[in-house]
Design a protein around this motif. Structure first.
Motif, PDB file in Angstrom:
ATOM      1  N   PRO A 112       0.814  -1.221   0.000  1.00 18.36           N
ATOM      2  CA  PRO A 112       0.000   0.000   0.000  1.00 18.36           C
ATOM      3  C   PRO A 112       0.849   1.274   0.000  1.00 18.36           C
ATOM      4  CG  PRO A 112      -0.897  -1.591   1.553  1.00 18.36           C
ATOM      5  CD  PRO A 112       0.420  -2.153   1.079  1.00 18.36           C
ATOM      6  N   ALA A 113       1.994   1.235   0.664  1.00 22.79           N
ATOM      7  CA  ALA A 113       2.873   2.411   0.686  1.00 22.79           C
ATOM      8  C   ALA A 113       3.369   2.754  -0.714  1.00 22.79           C
ATOM      9  CB  ALA A 113       4.060   2.171   1.620  1.00 22.79           C
ATOM     10  N   THR A 114       3.626   1.722  -1.534  1.00 23.16           N
ATOM     11  CA  THR A 114       4.039   1.959  -2.918  1.00 23.16           C
ATOM     12  C   THR A 114       2.906   2.602  -3.706  1.00 23.16           C
ATOM     13  OG1 THR A 114       5.621   0.125  -2.883  1.00 23.16           O
ATOM     14  CG2 THR A 114       4.827   0.839  -5.042  1.00 23.16           C
ATOM     15  N   ALA A 115       1.696   2.083  -3.534  1.00 25.02           N
ATOM     16  CA  ALA A 115       0.535   2.657  -4.221  1.00 25.02           C
ATOM     17  C   ALA A 115       0.369   4.126  -3.857  1.00 25.02           C
ATOM     18  CB  ALA A 115      -0.723   1.877  -3.856  1.00 25.02           C
ATOM     19  N   LYS A 116       0.494   4.438  -2.587  1.00 29.25           N
ATOM     20  CA  LYS A 116       0.313   5.823  -2.129  1.00 29.25           C
ATOM     21  C   LYS A 116       1.414   6.732  -2.661  1.00 29.25           C
ATOM     22  CE  LYS A 116      -0.303   8.633   2.020  1.00 29.25           C
ATOM     23  NZ  LYS A 116      -0.443   8.634   3.500  1.00 29.25           N
TER      24      LYS A 116
END
Length: 432
Positions: free
Chosen positions: A256-260
């Protein structure tokens, strides 16, 4: 006004007649551009294998100086070839995406080999993956010889590998930039232990001797790969050989951190340095829902109403200013030497960021007195065709976005050249 947004914010500046083409359905005009691009015009005649072989031959047969000259010539041809493709393209949105990811995976043209080869990364690893999953773009980029050489991973071996026991060591550069710059971001929750684990996972990833293969130049050296499992971001990876690093990269891409981080960076690049939270969240959620399907992410960005605000909030980088001015004047191509010199004077020479972080992408960096003077000097030196009327170009590139103030200044200008300078240096042209 939405046709101006379509051609300037999502595109690279309007060609003569492009505003009219975008008028009937501006959204559809942009969506239809989301398709594969190619380098058919000013294409990649210099594949990395051919370029390496040529430079090796020059090194052995002639001199270092001949090799350096060949590298510089190849750099200019590839860099300006990309510019000319962007200037001529009828899919400017996709060339904007290529520019974004090329800067995101920044490599600096330094030294004879990287100067010659830096322009092949966007052609061979990034462009072919612009419409696929982000994880595939990551893997293709990290297997490419330019990235491996730029961040020294071709010299990285695990401490307990066969080569490591002979005194060679682990290099953390690529692993660190993967986590900090390319995926999770500096606030992504990783630690130094994760950097080392990833560096171990991709140890042994190197470059094949071009004399020994007619295929890709990625090479896995088992003798340099750290044996055993690795723990990354709380997960254990038991895979062996190169499959371990591949599994780790796919896992990082899914976070999720990559997506954000990446979706937020993309939205800020296209729309505004301070986009709406609703737009940021929508694109981020699309990334998560589709597992990083870039075509779906672009579509989410383009179709959200907050991306179509009429106010132009994004200040053009020198590269964007150069391309949009060239498109607006209907230029078909720009010259190699002068184009790179002009962009260097403006502060953004192609592939010369000098850092894996790439060039800055915010107004507070680019809107400076020195930078504006460099833009003004270039406009003054253009020598625009005497048959081209400034009002015609103004209507063609800005249409209803042209302010009354700029119109009055152009009309009162003491010369034709001054009128063009007032147009291209106007607030409405300098922003998108």
């Amino acid at each position: 006004m939405k046709n101006v947004v379509a051609t300037n914010r999502f595109g690279l500046g309007a060609h003569p007649g492009e505003l009219e083409k975008a008028s009937s359905d501006p959204l559809d005009y942009v969506l239809n551009q989301i398709a594969p691009i190619s380098f058919e015009i000013w294409g990649s005649a210099h594949s990395i294998a051919l370029t390496l072989n040529r430079m090796r031959k020059l090194d052995s047969e002639k001199s270092k100086e001949e090799s350096r000259k060949y590298g510089q010539a190849t750099y200019r041809q590839l860099a300006v070839g990309t510019l000319n493709n962007a200037i001529n393209s009828t899919q400017p949105f996709m060339w904007r995406m290529l520019d974004f990811f090329s800067n995101h995976f920044s490599v600096t043209a330094q030294g004879a080999y990287l100067t010659a080869l830096s322009g092949t990364l966007e052609r061979e690893a990034i462009a072919p993956n612009l419409l696929g999953r982000f994880s595939d773009m990551l893997l293709s980029t990290y297997r490419h010889p330019v990235m491996l050489a730029y961040l020294n991973n071709e010299k990285s071996v695990g401490q307990n590998s066969r080569l490591g026991k002979k005194g060679k060591g682990l290099n953390e550069n690529l692993a660190r930039e993967i986590l900090e710059l390319h995926t999770l971001g500096i606030e992504g929750g990783y630690t130094q232990k994760d950097v080392i684990a990833l560096a171990n996972g991709i140890s042994g990833w190197g470059i094949q001797n071009p004399d020994k293969t007619e295929g890709e130049l990625f090479s896995f050296r088992k003798a340099g790969h750290e044996p055993g499992s690795q723990n990354l971001l709380g997960r254990k990876f038991d895979q062996t050989n190169q499959q371990q690093g591949e599994a780790m990269i796919h896992f990082i891409a899914s976070q999720p951190a990559t997506a954000k981080f990446i979706s937020g960076k993309l939205v800020k690049h296209v729309v505004s340095d301070s986009p709406s939270p609703a737009l940021l969240k929508y694109v981020e959620q699309t990334w998560i829902n589709t597992k990083g399907d870039l075509k779906a992410v672009y579509t989410a960005l383009v179709t959200h109403p907050h991306a179509w605000l009429i106010t132009s909030e994004k200040f053009k980088t020198p590269r964007e200013f150069f391309i949009s001015t060239s498109r607006g004047l209907g230029l078909k191509s720009v010259k190699e030497g002068s184009s790179i010199r002009i962009l260097k004077n403006m502060g953004q020479a192609p592939l010369k960021a000098g850092s894996p972080a790439g060039y800055a992408d915010s107004e507070d960096f680019w809107n400076s007195g020195y930078g504006l003077m460099a833009r003004a000097d270039w406009i003054a030196s253009l020598g625009i065709d005497k048959n081209i009327e400034v009002k015609t170009i103004a209507d063609s590139v800005l249409g209803p976005a042209l302010s009354k103030n700029t119109q009055q200044l152009m009309m009162r200008a003491e010369s034709r050249d001054r009128a063009f300078a007032l147009l291209f240096l106007s607030p409405e042209f300098m922003r998108r």
